[in-house]
Design an enzyme around this catalytic site. Structure first.
Site, PDB file in Angstrom:
ATOM      1  N   ASP A   1      -2.160  -4.168   2.666  1.00  0.00           N
ATOM      2  CA  ASP A   1      -1.188  -3.753   3.484  1.00  0.00           C
ATOM      3  C   ASP A   1      -0.674  -1.941   3.650  1.00  0.00           C
ATOM      4  O   ASP A   1      -0.173  -1.646   2.902  1.00  0.00           O
ATOM      5  CB  ASP A   1      -0.154  -4.228   2.696  1.00  0.00           C
ATOM      6  CG  ASP A   1      -0.012  -5.381   2.771  1.00  0.00           C
ATOM      7  OD1 ASP A   1      -0.260  -6.045   3.614  1.00  0.00           O
ATOM      8  OD2 ASP A   1       0.765  -6.413   1.488  1.00  0.00           O
TER       9      ASP A   1
ATOM     10  N   ASP B   1      -0.593 -15.032   3.676  1.00  0.00           N
ATOM     11  CA  ASP B   1       0.142 -13.800   2.999  1.00  0.00           C
ATOM     12  C   ASP B   1       1.774 -14.118   2.714  1.00  0.00           C
ATOM     13  O   ASP B   1       2.054 -13.795   3.887  1.00  0.00           O
ATOM     14  CB  ASP B   1      -0.621 -12.878   4.009  1.00  0.00           C
ATOM     15  CG  ASP B   1       0.166 -11.310   3.210  1.00  0.00           C
ATOM     16  OD1 ASP B   1      -0.047 -11.204   2.637  1.00  0.00           O
ATOM     17  OD2 ASP B   1       0.135 -10.365   3.890  1.00  0.00           O
TER      18      ASP B   1
END
Length: 216
Positions: A32, A175
């Protein structure tokens, strides 16, 4: 269903040890990237990401929660197995998303597109033939440890149907808030891949937590 440990929640002081331990047991890793503009959080720069890519033979999915994602194309040392994932919401106009996808294709980089919980599938239908992954956010992007938003699963059936109807190659990934309570549910719906953070790294033994998910 494939599991991609999301390293944002891992022990960053011992990330090489984490990679060594998990490499034989997972399909790859999810990274991320946040710029404190597109989302109100700040994580890693390109040098750190490239170091992780060089440290593993497994695919790395680089999830860019950033403004101007096109600026990252030349910054990342992505391999053919890796993914460049950008947000549909990063651009005000669809033609800018198309321009970026064309750049990725020109540079032989595999592309993924992420969508926020409030973004409908209809917004990205035209892009699906150019994608290797659609990343359905099941939390609002920006912070690890959030709770799964159940309504986001409503996007999976339309994606599965479109993929089958048009024989498209993209994977469906979710996610955010993936854990043992919802893992089997999303798999049954047709999700191919999940990024998992807290459900692994908030545990005393991430490898044991990973193996537990696979057994569900």
């Amino acid at each position: 269903m494939e599991i991609y440990p999301s390293l944002i929640s891992s022990d960053l002081l011992n990330i090489q040890q984490t990679l060594t331990e998990l490499d034989p047991h997972c399909q790859g890793y999810h990274l991320d990237v946040m710029d404190d503009h597109f989302v109100p959080n700040l994580t890693w720069g390109p040098d750190f990401i490239n170091t992780i890519i060089a440290a593993t033979q497994k695919p790395v999915h680089v999830h860019l929660m950033v403004q101007d994602p096109e600026r990252w194309i030349k910054r990342l040392n992505l391999r053919s197995s890796d993914l460049f994932i950008f947000h549909y919401e990063a651009f005000a106009q669809p033609h800018d998303s198309r321009k970026l996808l064309d750049q990725l294709i020109t540079n032989n980089i595999s592309a993924g597109m992420a969508i926020n919980p409030t973004t409908p599938i209809t917004a990205i239908t035209d892009f699906l033939p150019s994608l290797q992954q659609v990343l359905v956010m099941s939390v609002n992007p920006g912070f690890s440890g959030q709770s799964f938003i159940p309504s986001t699963t409503e996007k999976i059936h339309p994606l599965v149907s479109l993929r089958k109807a048009h024989n498209l190659p993209f994977h469906i990934c979710m996610d955010g808030g993936i854990n043992e309570q919802n893992f089997k549910t999303v798999a049954t719906l047709g999700v191919d891949q999940v990024a998992v953070a807290s459900a692994l790294f908030a545990q005393h033994n991430p490898l044991a937590a990973l193996q537990h998910l696979y057994r569900l």
